[in-house]
Design a protein around this motif. Structure first.
Motif, PDB file in Angstrom:
ATOM      1  N   PHE A 160      81.843  23.489 -11.427  1.00 22.89           N
ATOM      2  CA  PHE A 160      81.267  22.665 -10.454  1.00 22.89           C
ATOM      3  C   PHE A 160      81.215  21.695 -12.093  1.00 22.89           C
ATOM      4  O   PHE A 160      81.706  20.537 -12.098  1.00 22.89           O
ATOM      5  CB  PHE A 160      80.500  23.326  -9.641  1.00 22.89           C
ATOM      6  CG  PHE A 160      80.635  21.302  -8.689  1.00 22.89           C
ATOM      7  CD1 PHE A 160      81.602  21.218  -7.788  1.00 22.89           C
ATOM      8  CD2 PHE A 160      79.250  20.891  -8.588  1.00 22.89           C
ATOM      9  CE1 PHE A 160      81.182  19.490  -6.950  1.00 22.89           C
ATOM     10  CE2 PHE A 160      79.475  19.619  -7.904  1.00 22.89           C
ATOM     11  CZ  PHE A 160      80.634  19.612  -6.956  1.00 22.89           C
ATOM     12  N   VAL A 176      81.656  22.020 -14.720  1.00 18.60           N
ATOM     13  CA  VAL A 176      82.575  21.990 -15.736  1.00 18.60           C
ATOM     14  C   VAL A 176      83.749  20.673 -15.701  1.00 18.60           C
ATOM     15  O   VAL A 176      84.025  19.812 -15.882  1.00 18.60           O
ATOM     16  CB  VAL A 176      83.327  23.148 -16.157  1.00 18.60           C
ATOM     17  CG1 VAL A 176      84.556  22.482 -17.512  1.00 18.60           C
ATOM     18  CG2 VAL A 176      82.760  23.963 -17.083  1.00 18.60           C
ATOM     19  N   ALA A 220      83.197  18.578 -12.943  1.00 16.25           N
ATOM     20  CA  ALA A 220      83.053  17.681 -12.031  1.00 16.25           C
ATOM     21  C   ALA A 220      82.516  16.930 -13.413  1.00 16.25           C
ATOM     22  O   ALA A 220      82.788  15.559 -13.808  1.00 16.25           O
ATOM     23  CB  ALA A 220      81.577  17.318 -11.512  1.00 16.25           C
ATOM     24  N   ALA A 240      83.939  16.780 -15.980  1.00 14.13           N
ATOM     25  CA  ALA A 240      84.408  16.636 -17.939  1.00 14.13           C
ATOM     26  C   ALA A 240      85.391  15.390 -16.774  1.00 14.13           C
ATOM     27  O   ALA A 240      85.573  14.713 -17.517  1.00 14.13           O
ATOM     28  CB  ALA A 240      86.037  17.534 -17.709  1.00 14.13           C
ATOM     29  N   GLU A 269      98.775  14.448 -16.888  1.00  8.14           N
ATOM     30  CA  GLU A 269      99.110  15.631 -18.304  1.00  8.14           C
ATOM     31  C   GLU A 269      97.789  15.985 -18.053  1.00  8.14           C
ATOM     32  O   GLU A 269      97.423  17.200 -18.879  1.00  8.14           O
ATOM     33  CB  GLU A 269      99.532  14.115 -19.211  1.00  8.14           C
ATOM     34  CG  GLU A 269      99.381  14.621 -20.112  1.00  8.14           C
ATOM     35  CD  GLU A 269      99.750  13.861 -21.947  1.00  8.14           C
ATOM     36  OE1 GLU A 269      99.472  13.069 -21.343  1.00  8.14           O
ATOM     37  OE2 GLU A 269     100.700  14.342 -22.135  1.00  8.14           O
ATOM     38  N   TRP A 270      96.151  14.581 -18.406  1.00  6.71           N
ATOM     39  CA  TRP A 270      94.705  15.256 -18.734  1.00  6.71           C
ATOM     40  C   TRP A 270      95.031  16.688 -17.905  1.00  6.71           C
ATOM     41  O   TRP A 270      93.695  17.246 -18.256  1.00  6.71           O
ATOM     42  CB  TRP A 270      94.021  14.495 -18.743  1.00  6.71           C
ATOM     43  CG  TRP A 270      92.631  14.159 -19.190  1.00  6.71           C
ATOM     44  CD1 TRP A 270      92.014  14.734 -20.264  1.00  6.71           C
ATOM     45  CD2 TRP A 270      91.634  15.078 -18.243  1.00  6.71           C
ATOM     46  NE1 TRP A 270      90.989  15.243 -20.382  1.00  6.71           N
ATOM     47  CE2 TRP A 270      90.881  15.463 -18.644  1.00  6.71           C
ATOM     48  CE3 TRP A 270      91.796  15.127 -17.238  1.00  6.71           C
ATOM     49  CZ2 TRP A 270      89.359  15.492 -18.651  1.00  6.71           C
ATOM     50  CZ3 TRP A 270      90.597  15.727 -16.252  1.00  6.71           C
ATOM     51  CH2 TRP A 270      89.445  15.787 -17.391  1.00  6.71           C
ATOM     52  N   ASP A 290      96.355  20.064 -18.779  1.00 12.91           N
ATOM     53  CA  ASP A 290      95.529  20.210 -19.977  1.00 12.91           C
ATOM     54  C   ASP A 290      94.410  20.881 -19.566  1.00 12.91           C
ATOM     55  O   ASP A 290      93.978  21.984 -20.002  1.00 12.91           O
ATOM     56  CB  ASP A 290      94.834  19.357 -20.928  1.00 12.91           C
ATOM     57  CG  ASP A 290      96.286  19.046 -21.845  1.00 12.91           C
ATOM     58  OD1 ASP A 290      97.627  19.282 -21.691  1.00 12.91           O
ATOM     59  OD2 ASP A 290      96.300  17.998 -22.698  1.00 12.91           O
ATOM     60  N   PHE A 291      93.592  20.150 -18.743  1.00 14.04           N
ATOM     61  CA  PHE A 291      91.987  20.572 -18.137  1.00 14.04           C
ATOM     62  C   PHE A 291      91.762  21.697 -18.193  1.00 14.04           C
ATOM     63  O   PHE A 291      91.338  22.599 -17.683  1.00 14.04           O
ATOM     64  CB  PHE A 291      91.519  19.484 -17.801  1.00 14.04           C
ATOM     65  CG  PHE A 291      90.464  19.694 -16.949  1.00 14.04           C
ATOM     66  CD1 PHE A 291      89.179  20.373 -18.039  1.00 14.04           C
ATOM     67  CD2 PHE A 291      90.024  19.924 -15.989  1.00 14.04           C
ATOM     68  CE1 PHE A 291      88.028  20.849 -16.949  1.00 14.04           C
ATOM     69  CE2 PHE A 291      88.477  20.388 -15.300  1.00 14.04           C
ATOM     70  CZ  PHE A 291      88.138  20.806 -15.951  1.00 14.04           C
ATOM     71  N   ALA A 296      94.365  24.096 -17.879  1.00 11.78           N
ATOM     72  CA  ALA A 296      94.787  25.294 -18.214  1.00 11.78           C
ATOM     73  C   ALA A 296      93.935  25.704 -19.030  1.00 11.78           C
ATOM     74  O   ALA A 296      94.041  27.000 -19.234  1.00 11.78           O
ATOM     75  CB  ALA A 296      95.756  25.053 -19.599  1.00 11.78           C
ATOM     76  N   LEU A 297      92.794  24.803 -19.680  1.00 10.09           N
ATOM     77  CA  LEU A 297      91.864  25.546 -19.984  1.00 10.09           C
ATOM     78  C   LEU A 297      90.609  25.984 -19.688  1.00 10.09           C
ATOM     79  O   LEU A 297      90.524  27.319 -20.322  1.00 10.09           O
ATOM     80  CB  LEU A 297      90.643  24.220 -20.900  1.00 10.09           C
ATOM     81  CG  LEU A 297      90.141  24.381 -21.927  1.00 10.09           C
ATOM     82  CD1 LEU A 297      90.547  24.797 -22.808  1.00 10.09           C
ATOM     83  CD2 LEU A 297      89.153  22.579 -21.924  1.00 10.09           C
ATOM     84  N   LEU A 298      90.625  25.449 -18.422  1.00 11.01           N
ATOM     85  CA  LEU A 298      89.666  26.067 -17.117  1.00 11.01           C
ATOM     86  C   LEU A 298      89.971  27.059 -16.692  1.00 11.01           C
ATOM     87  O   LEU A 298      89.448  28.988 -16.848  1.00 11.01           O
ATOM     88  CB  LEU A 298      89.835  25.041 -16.158  1.00 11.01           C
ATOM     89  CG  LEU A 298      88.563  25.780 -15.469  1.00 11.01           C
ATOM     90  CD1 LEU A 298      87.223  25.581 -15.601  1.00 11.01           C
ATOM     91  CD2 LEU A 298      88.642  24.789 -13.999  1.00 11.01           C
ATOM     92  N   GLY A 345      92.327  29.315 -17.867  1.00 12.47           N
ATOM     93  CA  GLY A 345      92.566  29.969 -19.334  1.00 12.47           C
ATOM     94  C   GLY A 345      90.629  30.805 -19.458  1.00 12.47           C
ATOM     95  O   GLY A 345      90.774  31.896 -19.943  1.00 12.47           O
ATOM     96  N   GLY A 346      89.727  30.377 -19.621  1.00  9.15           N
ATOM     97  CA  GLY A 346      88.772  30.097 -20.047  1.00  9.15           C
ATOM     98  C   GLY A 346      88.473  31.499 -18.798  1.00  9.15           C
ATOM     99  O   GLY A 346      87.281  32.117 -19.254  1.00  9.15           O
ATOM    100  N   ALA A 348      89.442  34.955 -19.278  1.00  9.19           N
ATOM    101  CA  ALA A 348      89.118  35.309 -19.948  1.00  9.19           C
ATOM    102  C   ALA A 348      87.748  36.162 -20.055  1.00  9.19           C
ATOM    103  O   ALA A 348      87.286  37.001 -20.345  1.00  9.19           O
ATOM    104  CB  ALA A 348      88.981  34.610 -21.558  1.00  9.19           C
ATOM    105  N   GLU A 349      86.979  35.246 -18.819  1.00  9.19           N
ATOM    106  CA  GLU A 349      85.831  35.510 -18.098  1.00  9.19           C
ATOM    107  C   GLU A 349      85.863  37.095 -18.279  1.00  9.19           C
ATOM    108  O   GLU A 349      84.861  37.709 -17.623  1.00  9.19           O
ATOM    109  CB  GLU A 349      85.337  34.867 -18.207  1.00  9.19           C
ATOM    110  CG  GLU A 349      83.255  34.586 -18.112  1.00  9.19           C
ATOM    111  CD  GLU A 349      82.935  33.512 -17.046  1.00  9.19           C
ATOM    112  OE1 GLU A 349      83.414  33.144 -16.083  1.00  9.19           O
ATOM    113  OE2 GLU A 349      81.928  32.878 -17.715  1.00  9.19           O
ATOM    114  N   LEU A 388      83.593  30.017 -21.688  1.00 15.95           N
ATOM    115  CA  LEU A 388      84.857  29.264 -21.070  1.00 15.95           C
ATOM    116  C   LEU A 388      85.727  28.938 -21.922  1.00 15.95           C
ATOM    117  O   LEU A 388      86.222  28.848 -21.495  1.00 15.95           O
ATOM    118  CB  LEU A 388      83.915  29.066 -19.582  1.00 15.95           C
ATOM    119  CG  LEU A 388      85.143  28.078 -17.934  1.00 15.95           C
ATOM    120  CD1 LEU A 388      85.363  29.389 -18.227  1.00 15.95           C
ATOM    121  CD2 LEU A 388      84.043  27.018 -17.763  1.00 15.95           C
ATOM    122  N   GLY A 397      88.972  29.592 -22.558  1.00 13.25           N
ATOM    123  CA  GLY A 397      90.053  28.761 -22.937  1.00 13.25           C
ATOM    124  C   GLY A 397      90.701  28.193 -23.741  1.00 13.25           C
ATOM    125  O   GLY A 397      92.321  27.771 -23.438  1.00 13.25           O
TER     126      GLY A 397
END
Lengths: 209, 209, 209, 209
Positions: free
Chosen positions: C168, C170, C172, C174, C189-190, C193-194, C196-198, C200-201, C204-205, D197, D201
């Motif tokens: 939450f 991250v 809110a 961002a 677009e943003w 990207d965001f 995907a980053l989230l 992915g994280g 991975a976690e 995280l 990502g």
DNA sequence: ACCTAAGCGAGACGGTACGTCTGGTCTTTCT
DNA sequence: AGAAAGACCAGACGTACCGTCTCGCTTAGGT
């Protein structure tokens, strides 16, 4: 005008004489446009093309500056020779009224008088620069009338001073009050009425010691 | 005094009547202590125990406030019955001089007159609140003198108005000038001289239509 | 929202329910036109056609009022079912960005957050009215993703809470930073990207306990 | 040779350099004690031992002043070399969190951000004085990680900019939200989770073009 | 031909008051 | 008892002048 620099100025750059005149002229100009309360010394300095410090080096504040600027206005009063005491008085009273009708005189004079009620040095400056200076007109008129035989020669000098002072207060006071407080012009008709009243009073006074 | 709210105020909290009185009293107090130029509305508000907004809700500025505060001072003038016109005039002139000698009157009155030279609304306020209001004294004195037979009954009403105005300007002007400009007290001796001059003038004027 | 006594009102005039809604709507309108710092309660009362006293009877000040007015805006957020976790997140983030792009939300929210740094009660009000209230979206999304098999079922409940809070903050944070501080739109677009980053994280976690 | 200095100020008394520093320090002090909404420029001037005019001569208002006062706080951020990208990020995020935990930073920063939603000039000032100024940290960290081989060398420069911006919004936004909105400390545990995280990502993103 | 002391324009400085605006409260009358 | 209206106190706002203080420069007279 300003009783400045009695002491010898030995070294350093001398004060600019032009600056004095420019400042007083700028002060009168500002009085015309703004009146006393909205006149600021910064504005006067700017109009005169002079820095504020230059102004403060010569005058200690707004009041002193305005007294000097206004005093010059009354120096142009002259006692005309119109042939009779009544006519002479009417002439000089009309001149006085004309000066008072100019905004720089009215606004500035009343304001410094108001300030002088709380500042003895200022009151004295007004008295010597303006009031006493113009009593010459009363004395001159009296002398001329005595020459003409319209008034008896003075006997008691103390009595004379008292009468001159009284006349001056009555004349100046009445014109000022008519013009500024009652807010009506001291025109020829009013001046004729007033002069009749004044001369009548003087005659009566003269008759009964 | 202040011509406020002739319209009916129905809703909302009514204006505090105490505040009005407190503000005018505080204004006179501040005039005594500080004079006009150092009087600030913030200080008056503080003295009156009132917020600045309360003050500004009633008066639009320093000048209007001071006119109202000073006007009240002159309401205490009364025409004493001392038996003769001369004595009556002397009495009221002395009272007038006494009021003018009070610092709150002198400082405030001259200052607002100075301001009024650039503000017609203010000049009108002064005329109606102070000048016209006190002309009653001249009219009353004239009537009493006519009853006594000291003055002839008036014939031309227009002429009467002109004479009343003239007398008022002469009396008020002379006392003000003596007190504030010449800077000397209008004491009994001066008042006697002045009254003699005035009555002499009036008599002479009456004699020659 | 405002925790006021719903308890029995026995006597006297009941409070107007319309007033509440009118005041909150007027607050948002004023936020749009004036922003937080130029918004005044007097103005809000006037817009709502309500007396200031009525407003103060319900809210203790500007901050509380604005929190309530802004909180309602976020209630319109819903978690769309777009078929995948990534798409769901993108959808809700875009909604969130759209609300933040509205001037009443941005100006009001940041201002009360700023105020809350010095007012614990206000911070708590923001947390309960806005933050905790919207965590439902994260929980709902997580549950849906688990149903779909995109995320493993939760094992450690404490761990879950920590992750939800992190997500939450991250998300809110961002979006707010992108929109208000960097001053650029959180466009599709943003958001892609965001997201995907989230994800992915998170993936991975999830893989490394 | 032409002078490079644009608009050299030759005449007049030069501005006091001490005043600038004293004002900014006083602003931070007042932010600590009073917070943004209760901070008054008169109070700041008094604390700085400076007249209000001196303050207004340099800054046009509260917002601009606070931006400059707060911007200086972030200049003390440095990227520590802790041996790995993860450790470096954790280090700088902790520093950032420490600054945000200081009341002068939190209260001031959020408030000016709130104001900037209605003032483009202010938003630009914030961007250039604070945001862009600190992006150096992201660039530096990226370069160091590439040297270490933790991140692949950049290929598409436009892509790089987009990623840097995204990272900055995510890092700054998350820490701000955690600290100020959620109202909980960004302590070591949270920073570790967050960094995991973020790096996850980034790695995932890097893996799938 | 220099020296030196004061004057000068410019403008920043610490202050004070301005007149306005807002925040909250209090006091009316009306519903 | 609640609401609308608006007066009330308190205090910050940003501006305008005040009178003083540096600055760097000019302008004379005394050497």
């Amino acid at each position: 005008m300003q009783s400045r620099t009695p002491a010898t100025r030995t070294s350093g750059r001398p004060r600019s004489a032009e600056a004095d005149a420019a400042i007083l002229a700028a002060t009168r100009e500002a009085l015309v446009e703004l009146g006393w309360s909205k006149l600021t010394l910064g504005d006067v300095a700017m109009r005169a093309g002079v820095a504020k410090t230059t102004l403060y080096r010569r005058w200690s504040g707004k009041n002193e500056l305005v007294v000097d600027a206004v005093a010059e206005l009354f120096d142009e009063l002259v006692l005309p020779d119109r042939g009779s005491l009544a006519a002479d008085i009417e002439g000089v009273v009309l001149q006085f009224a004309a000066i008072l009708a100019r905004p720089e005189a009215a606004s500035g004079l009343m304001a410094v008088v108001a300030e002088s009620t709380r500042d003895d040095a200022l009151r004295e400056r007004i008295r010597s620069s303006i009031v006493e200076r113009q009593k010459r007109l009363v004395l001159e008129g009296r002398a001329r009338a005595q020459t003409r035989g319209e008034l008896p020669p003075e006997t008691d000098p103390e009595e004379t001073v008292r009468t001159v002072d009284l006349i001056f207060d009555v004349v100046a006071g009445a014109v000022v009050h008519r013009t500024l407080v009652s807010g009506r012009a001291a025109d020829e008709e009013w001046v004729r009425d007033f002069t009749a009243l004044l001369l009548g009073g003087l005659g009566a006074e003269a008759r009964q010691p």
